[in-house]
Design a protein around this motif. Structure first.
Motif, PDB file in Angstrom:
ATOM      1  N   PHE A  35      32.848  59.390  45.114  1.00 27.59           N
ATOM      2  CA  PHE A  35      32.630  58.037  45.623  1.00 27.59           C
ATOM      3  C   PHE A  35      33.065  58.018  47.077  1.00 27.59           C
ATOM      4  O   PHE A  35      34.176  58.420  47.407  1.00 27.59           O
ATOM      5  CB  PHE A  35      33.438  57.006  44.834  1.00 27.59           C
ATOM      6  CG  PHE A  35      33.267  55.612  45.373  1.00 27.59           C
ATOM      7  CD1 PHE A  35      32.146  54.871  45.053  1.00 27.59           C
ATOM      8  CD2 PHE A  35      34.212  55.062  46.218  1.00 27.59           C
ATOM      9  CE1 PHE A  35      31.968  53.594  45.568  1.00 27.59           C
ATOM     10  CE2 PHE A  35      34.049  53.792  46.727  1.00 27.59           C
ATOM     11  CZ  PHE A  35      32.934  53.057  46.407  1.00 27.59           C
ATOM     12  N   SER A  36      32.169  57.553  47.946  1.00 31.07           N
ATOM     13  CA  SER A  36      32.478  57.476  49.381  1.00 31.07           C
ATOM     14  C   SER A  36      32.079  56.107  49.914  1.00 31.07           C
ATOM     15  O   SER A  36      31.008  55.602  49.590  1.00 31.07           O
ATOM     16  CB  SER A  36      31.695  58.540  50.158  1.00 31.07           C
ATOM     17  OG  SER A  36      32.006  59.823  49.696  1.00 31.07           O
ATOM     18  N   PRO A  37      32.919  55.527  50.778  1.00 35.85           N
ATOM     19  CA  PRO A  37      32.591  54.217  51.338  1.00 35.85           C
ATOM     20  C   PRO A  37      31.615  54.271  52.520  1.00 35.85           C
ATOM     21  O   PRO A  37      31.048  53.263  52.885  1.00 35.85           O
ATOM     22  CB  PRO A  37      33.943  53.670  51.778  1.00 35.85           C
ATOM     23  CG  PRO A  37      34.748  54.884  52.060  1.00 35.85           C
ATOM     24  CD  PRO A  37      34.274  55.939  51.108  1.00 35.85           C
ATOM     25  N   CYS A  38      31.419  55.446  53.118  1.00 39.33           N
ATOM     26  CA  CYS A  38      30.528  55.508  54.279  1.00 39.33           C
ATOM     27  C   CYS A  38      29.556  56.689  54.165  1.00 39.33           C
ATOM     28  O   CYS A  38      29.860  57.721  53.590  1.00 39.33           O
ATOM     29  CB  CYS A  38      31.310  55.571  55.580  1.00 39.33           C
ATOM     30  SG  CYS A  38      32.359  56.998  55.743  1.00 39.33           S
ATOM     31  N   ILE A  39      28.375  56.505  54.736  1.00 40.21           N
ATOM     32  CA  ILE A  39      27.291  57.464  54.608  1.00 40.21           C
ATOM     33  C   ILE A  39      27.603  58.793  55.319  1.00 40.21           C
ATOM     34  O   ILE A  39      27.109  59.843  54.906  1.00 40.21           O
ATOM     35  CB  ILE A  39      25.951  56.840  55.085  1.00 40.21           C
ATOM     36  CG1 ILE A  39      24.767  57.641  54.577  1.00 40.21           C
ATOM     37  CG2 ILE A  39      25.934  56.683  56.593  1.00 40.21           C
ATOM     38  CD1 ILE A  39      24.565  57.612  53.103  1.00 40.21           C
ATOM     39  N   GLU A  40      28.426  58.768  56.339  1.00 39.94           N
ATOM     40  CA  GLU A  40      28.789  60.013  57.035  1.00 39.94           C
ATOM     41  C   GLU A  40      29.526  60.969  56.100  1.00 39.94           C
ATOM     42  O   GLU A  40      29.296  62.178  56.141  1.00 39.94           O
ATOM     43  CB  GLU A  40      29.638  59.710  58.287  1.00 39.94           C
ATOM     44  CG  GLU A  40      28.897  58.959  59.366  1.00 39.94           C
ATOM     45  CD  GLU A  40      28.827  57.452  59.157  1.00 39.94           C
ATOM     46  OE1 GLU A  40      28.056  56.807  59.878  1.00 39.94           O
ATOM     47  OE2 GLU A  40      29.522  56.928  58.263  1.00 39.94           O
ATOM     48  N   GLN A  41      30.410  60.436  55.257  1.00 37.44           N
ATOM     49  CA  GLN A  41      31.104  61.276  54.270  1.00 37.44           C
ATOM     50  C   GLN A  41      30.107  61.835  53.254  1.00 37.44           C
ATOM     51  O   GLN A  41      30.212  62.984  52.840  1.00 37.44           O
ATOM     52  CB  GLN A  41      32.184  60.478  53.532  1.00 37.44           C
ATOM     53  CG  GLN A  41      33.391  60.159  54.376  1.00 37.44           C
ATOM     54  CD  GLN A  41      34.443  59.381  53.595  1.00 37.44           C
ATOM     55  OE1 GLN A  41      34.262  59.059  52.420  1.00 37.44           O
ATOM     56  NE2 GLN A  41      35.553  59.086  54.255  1.00 37.44           N
ATOM     57  N   VAL A  42      29.135  61.038  52.870  1.00 39.15           N
ATOM     58  CA  VAL A  42      28.108  61.478  51.926  1.00 39.15           C
ATOM     59  C   VAL A  42      27.321  62.640  52.519  1.00 39.15           C
ATOM     60  O   VAL A  42      27.100  63.664  51.858  1.00 39.15           O
ATOM     61  CB  VAL A  42      27.157  60.311  51.559  1.00 39.15           C
ATOM     62  CG1 VAL A  42      25.959  60.816  50.773  1.00 39.15           C
ATOM     63  CG2 VAL A  42      27.916  59.247  50.790  1.00 39.15           C
ATOM     64  N   GLN A  43      26.912  62.517  53.778  1.00 37.78           N
ATOM     65  CA  GLN A  43      26.136  63.569  54.429  1.00 37.78           C
ATOM     66  C   GLN A  43      26.930  64.878  54.498  1.00 37.78           C
ATOM     67  O   GLN A  43      26.404  65.944  54.174  1.00 37.78           O
ATOM     68  CB  GLN A  43      25.717  63.131  55.840  1.00 37.78           C
ATOM     69  CG  GLN A  43      24.700  62.019  55.816  1.00 37.78           C
ATOM     70  CD  GLN A  43      24.484  61.396  57.191  1.00 37.78           C
ATOM     71  OE1 GLN A  43      25.410  61.289  58.002  1.00 37.78           O
ATOM     72  NE2 GLN A  43      23.246  60.972  57.430  1.00 37.78           N
ATOM     73  N   ALA A  44      28.192  64.790  54.897  1.00 39.70           N
ATOM     74  CA  ALA A  44      29.025  65.991  54.993  1.00 39.70           C
ATOM     75  C   ALA A  44      29.246  66.613  53.614  1.00 39.70           C
ATOM     76  O   ALA A  44      29.201  67.847  53.462  1.00 39.70           O
ATOM     77  CB  ALA A  44      30.366  65.636  55.650  1.00 39.70           C
ATOM     78  N   THR A  45      29.453  65.796  52.594  1.00 40.33           N
ATOM     79  CA  THR A  45      29.660  66.299  51.232  1.00 40.33           C
ATOM     80  C   THR A  45      28.402  66.989  50.714  1.00 40.33           C
ATOM     81  O   THR A  45      28.475  68.077  50.125  1.00 40.33           O
ATOM     82  CB  THR A  45      30.067  65.146  50.289  1.00 40.33           C
ATOM     83  OG1 THR A  45      31.267  64.542  50.790  1.00 40.33           O
ATOM     84  CG2 THR A  45      30.306  65.637  48.879  1.00 40.33           C
ATOM     85  N   CYS A  46      27.241  66.392  50.947  1.00 44.16           N
ATOM     86  CA  CYS A  46      25.974  66.985  50.499  1.00 44.16           C
ATOM     87  C   CYS A  46      25.719  68.330  51.171  1.00 44.16           C
ATOM     88  O   CYS A  46      25.193  69.257  50.530  1.00 44.16           O
ATOM     89  CB  CYS A  46      24.820  66.025  50.747  1.00 44.16           C
ATOM     90  SG  CYS A  46      24.822  64.612  49.622  1.00 44.16           S
ATOM     91  N   GLU A  47      26.085  68.479  52.424  1.00 42.70           N
ATOM     92  CA  GLU A  47      25.920  69.765  53.119  1.00 42.70           C
ATOM     93  C   GLU A  47      26.732  70.860  52.427  1.00 42.70           C
ATOM     94  O   GLU A  47      26.231  71.962  52.178  1.00 42.70           O
ATOM     95  CB  GLU A  47      26.347  69.642  54.578  1.00 42.70           C
ATOM     96  CG  GLU A  47      25.350  68.918  55.445  1.00 42.70           C
ATOM     97  CD  GLU A  47      25.819  68.805  56.892  1.00 42.70           C
ATOM     98  OE1 GLU A  47      26.562  69.707  57.364  1.00 42.70           O
ATOM     99  OE2 GLU A  47      25.439  67.819  57.542  1.00 42.70           O
TER     100      GLU A  47
END
Length: 165
Positions: A35-47
């Motif tokens: 669970f992430s509150p911001c899309i930047e964390q999502v992008q880094a996690t997906c990478e």
């Protein structure tokens, strides 16, 4: 614990920093959720998930939407045998319906099942219509039910769930 964990759920800042550790403790068929509150964390996690050969990587936006739940009474016509010959083109015309539940007294709202275009209509009447308002070949029955309506304004904070296997 290496290779023994069925799933990992992360709710912390910078989840991309611990994906490798989560990967090491997970079984090959394990599930990763973050669970992430911001899309930047999502992008880094997906990478990082892609680099570690995770599959079925997907992200879902989580929004808070409150619903108002009201108790209403559905008022429905039950057609008698004399109306079976009805040739009206309105959907459901000429079909007998049977309802066993009768509304409790003191109900605030009544929803008319056969409104304009077949859609339910809210009504504040609690009694059945007057005799002159009723078609002669039908009977009115009422049944209580719950009506859920989403509130128009969205309150709260958006978040994202990232899921992978």
């Amino acid at each position: 614990l290496e290779g023994q964990v069925d799933g990992v759920f992360l709710d912390l800042p910078g989840p991309q920093k611990v994906v490798k550790s989560a990967h090491n403790v997970m079984r090959p068929d394990g599930c990763f959720i973050s669970f992430s509150p911001c899309i930047e964390q999502v992008q880094a996690t997906c990478e990082v998930l892609r680099e570690l050969n995770f599959v079925d990587i997907r992200t879902i936006e989580v929004l808070v939407r409150e619903y108002e739940i009201d108790r209403v009474t559905l008022r429905d016509k039950v057609l008698t045998s004399s109306s079976e010959d009805n040739t009206s083109t309105r959907e459901g015309a000429g079909v007998k319906r049977k309802h066993g539940d009768v509304a409790d007294e003191g109900t605030d709202d009544v929803v008319k099942a056969e409104g304009e275009g077949g859609a339910p209509e809210a009504n504040t009447e609690t009694s059945t219509p007057a005799a002159e308002d009723k078609p002669e070949e039908s009977e009115w029955h009422a049944r209580p039910m719950a009506l859920a309506r989403p509130r128009m304004e969205a309150r709260g904070h958006t978040g994202y769930l990232t899921i992978a296997r």
